[in-house]
Write an enzyme that holds these catalytic residues in place. Structure first.
Site, PDB file in Angstrom:
ATOM      1  N   ASP A 175      -1.798   0.686   2.125  1.00 56.87           N
ATOM      2  CA  ASP A 175      -2.749  -0.397   1.835  1.00 56.87           C
ATOM      3  C   ASP A 175      -3.357  -0.865   3.156  1.00 56.87           C
ATOM      4  O   ASP A 175      -2.638  -1.266   4.077  1.00 56.87           O
ATOM      5  CB  ASP A 175      -1.979  -1.538   1.141  1.00 56.87           C
ATOM      6  CG  ASP A 175      -2.902  -2.549   0.493  1.00 56.87           C
ATOM      7  OD1 ASP A 175      -4.109  -2.575   0.833  1.00 56.87           O
ATOM      8  OD2 ASP A 175      -2.406  -3.334  -0.341  1.00 56.87           O
TER       9      ASP A 175
ATOM     10  N   ASP B  24      -9.105   0.296  -0.963  1.00 55.84           N
ATOM     11  CA  ASP B  24      -8.248   0.149   0.222  1.00 55.84           C
ATOM     12  C   ASP B  24      -6.785   0.467  -0.019  1.00 55.84           C
ATOM     13  O   ASP B  24      -5.952   0.169   0.825  1.00 55.84           O
ATOM     14  CB  ASP B  24      -8.380  -1.271   0.780  1.00 55.84           C
ATOM     15  CG  ASP B  24      -7.827  -2.319  -0.184  1.00 55.84           C
ATOM     16  OD1 ASP B  24      -7.800  -2.056  -1.401  1.00 55.84           O
ATOM     17  OD2 ASP B  24      -7.420  -3.387   0.281  1.00 55.84           O
ATOM     18  N   GLU B  25      -6.441   1.053  -1.151  1.00 57.20           N
ATOM     19  CA  GLU B  25      -5.017   1.342  -1.360  1.00 57.20           C
ATOM     20  C   GLU B  25      -4.815   2.558  -2.252  1.00 57.20           C
ATOM     21  O   GLU B  25      -5.649   2.878  -3.101  1.00 57.20           O
ATOM     22  CB  GLU B  25      -4.283   0.126  -1.948  1.00 57.20           C
ATOM     23  CG  GLU B  25      -4.862  -0.379  -3.236  1.00 57.20           C
ATOM     24  CD  GLU B  25      -4.084  -1.554  -3.807  1.00 57.20           C
ATOM     25  OE1 GLU B  25      -2.856  -1.434  -3.957  1.00 57.20           O
ATOM     26  OE2 GLU B  25      -4.695  -2.574  -4.124  1.00 57.20           O
TER      27      GLU B  25
HETATM   28 MG   LIG Z   1      -5.537  -4.070   1.196  1.00 57.34          MG
END
Ligand SMILES: [Mg+2]
Length: 430
Positions: A50, A144-145
């Site tokens: 993340d 983002d992950e």
């Molecule tokens: Mg994040």
């Protein structure tokens, strides 16, 4: 008992981390001795990766004047909400999903910027490509992950924690973004761990220490526990995940229905969901445009071998092999051609790929006049991909000596870069 360790970035914490790891520490440049592999812990092969404060970090990368300042990304109109805040802004209590108006009150000197999604998407693709180079099983959850299942890549890394550190390092060096990683036996625990690892950390939960890790945490860390569920659980007197784990399943089910049963399973650390790749890679390839067009056969074959070797290394890094080999040729005239062959057996070694690629190129060139034999670009790709069998022995047993040699090359390349070593001796081979 030491159940986990944490690195919060920087050289000092890495040293601290090494001091805490309850296993003999090997210099990553040295391949493990066969006898030591039994000590290496693969009980936690799932990563949740993340990026820290992703949108705000991209804004800082695109405008270095923002470095170290409280950057708040969000609707800049009066009614907007915060979508991302730099750690400098978080110190003022600003967080995602907070109304912008409230963020302005908490952090009057904050720098508010409107989100620039095309920039975030472009950066996310770069990061995703790096994830894909670490595992064939990558399940993106958001820009983002992602989850990564490393079980297919276990011959390439000493252990998942080493792979997580390498992934962090690769992402930072290639994109300038900071990643936090949770390493655990399953998806739920990996996600909890990455949240606790932030910012700029790696947190490992070992299979034998799941309860020590999970049970002291507040119920808010359980998936699916929002405000309403939290109120119900608190009414039952349950404050920590350990409380939920000890609560009779019947009581939870009565209070929350089937959701209660699911929470009971998570609270005891069980989660059997697989990492489901978004979309399997369709091909793995490499290509090269030459500064000067190639006219000599030896130059062309040398380039073809380099490319085959690079493709083979990428296939192995993802634990996959393929049946179809394609050579792409762009002539000095810019005319572009491709020639493919599909084999009965799968191939993932440089020698196997090169053998077929070479035949395809030789056949393509054989009836070309010298003026049409000038090559501007060459590419090699392998498609029709499949994963290695779970034991992953079969592929190596076909060419055991190359398997071992190429794996050693992979490790050295991972350490010193892709072009650190090549198959120079093979050039005379044919
Ligand atoms: Mg994040």
């Amino acid at each position: 008992m030491l159940w986990a360790w944490r690195a919060s970035g920087g050289e000092n914490s890495v040293r601290l981390l090494r001091a805490l790891v309850p296993l003999p520490i090997l210099d990553p440049r040295i391949l493990p001795e066969p006898g030591l592999t039994a000590l290496i812990d693969w009980s936690s092969p799932i990563l949740h990766a993340d990026l820290d404060a992703f949108y705000a970090s991209v804004e800082v990368l695109n405008n270095p004047a923002l470095q170290g300042r409280p950057v708040i990304v969000g609707g800049t109109s009066g009614r907007g909400v915060v979508t991302s805040a730099s750690y400098e802004a978080r110190r003022y209590g600003v967080h995602s999903a907070m109304p912008t108006a409230r963020a302005r009150r908490l952090c009057p000197n904050g720098i508010f910027v409107a989100p620039s999604f095309p920039a975030y998407i472009a950066k996310s693709r770069e990061v995703e490509a790096l994830f894909d180079s670490f595992s064939v099983a990558v399940e993106p959850l958001a820009l983002d992950e992602a989850f990564l299942d490393l079980r297919r890549a276990r011959r390439l890394w000493r252990d998942p924690a080493t792979a997580a550190e390498a992934l962090k390092d690769r992402v930072l060096r290639s994109t300038g973004l900071v990643l936090s990683v949770g390493v655990a036996p399953n998806k739920f625990l990996a996600k909890v761990a990455s949240r606790l690892a932030k910012p700029d950390g790696v947190l490992v939960v070992r299979a034998g220490a799941v309860e020590d890790f999970l049970h002291p945490l507040p119920i808010g860390h359980l998936w699916g526990v929002g405000k309403q569920t939290a109120v119900v659980l608190q009414r039952l007197g349950l404050r920590t995940i350990g409380d939920v784990a000890c609560c009779p399943a019947l009581l939870l089910e009565r209070a929350l229905g089937s959701h209660g049963a699911a929470l009971a399973r998570l609270a005891s650390g069980h989660d059997d969901r697989d990492v489901v790749p978004d979309q399997a890679a369709k091909s793995v390839g490499a290509e090269e445009t030459f500064e000067e067009d190639l006219a000599e056969d030896t130059q062309m074959l040398g380039a073809l071998l380099r490319l085959s070797d690079r493709v083979a290394s990428r296939l192995r890094a993802q634990g996959i092999s393929g049946h179809t080999i394609t050579v792409k040729v762009r002539l000095s005239s810019f005319d572009t051609f491709s020639r493919s062959r599909t084999l009965k057996s799968e191939v993932d070694g440089a020698t196997g790929i090169y053998g077929v690629a070479r035949e395809l190129l030789v056949k393509f060139l054989e009836d070309k006049p010298p003026s049409r034999r000038r090559i501007r670009l060459l590419g090699v790709s392998v498609s029709n991909l499949s994963q290695w069998p779970a034991s992953d022995q079969m592929v190596f047993d076909q060419q055991p000596e190359w398997g071992a040699a190429e794996l050693a090359l992979d490790r050295i390349r991972r350490r010193f870069g892709e072009d650190a070593l090549g198959f120079g001796a093979l050039l005379d081979d044919g």
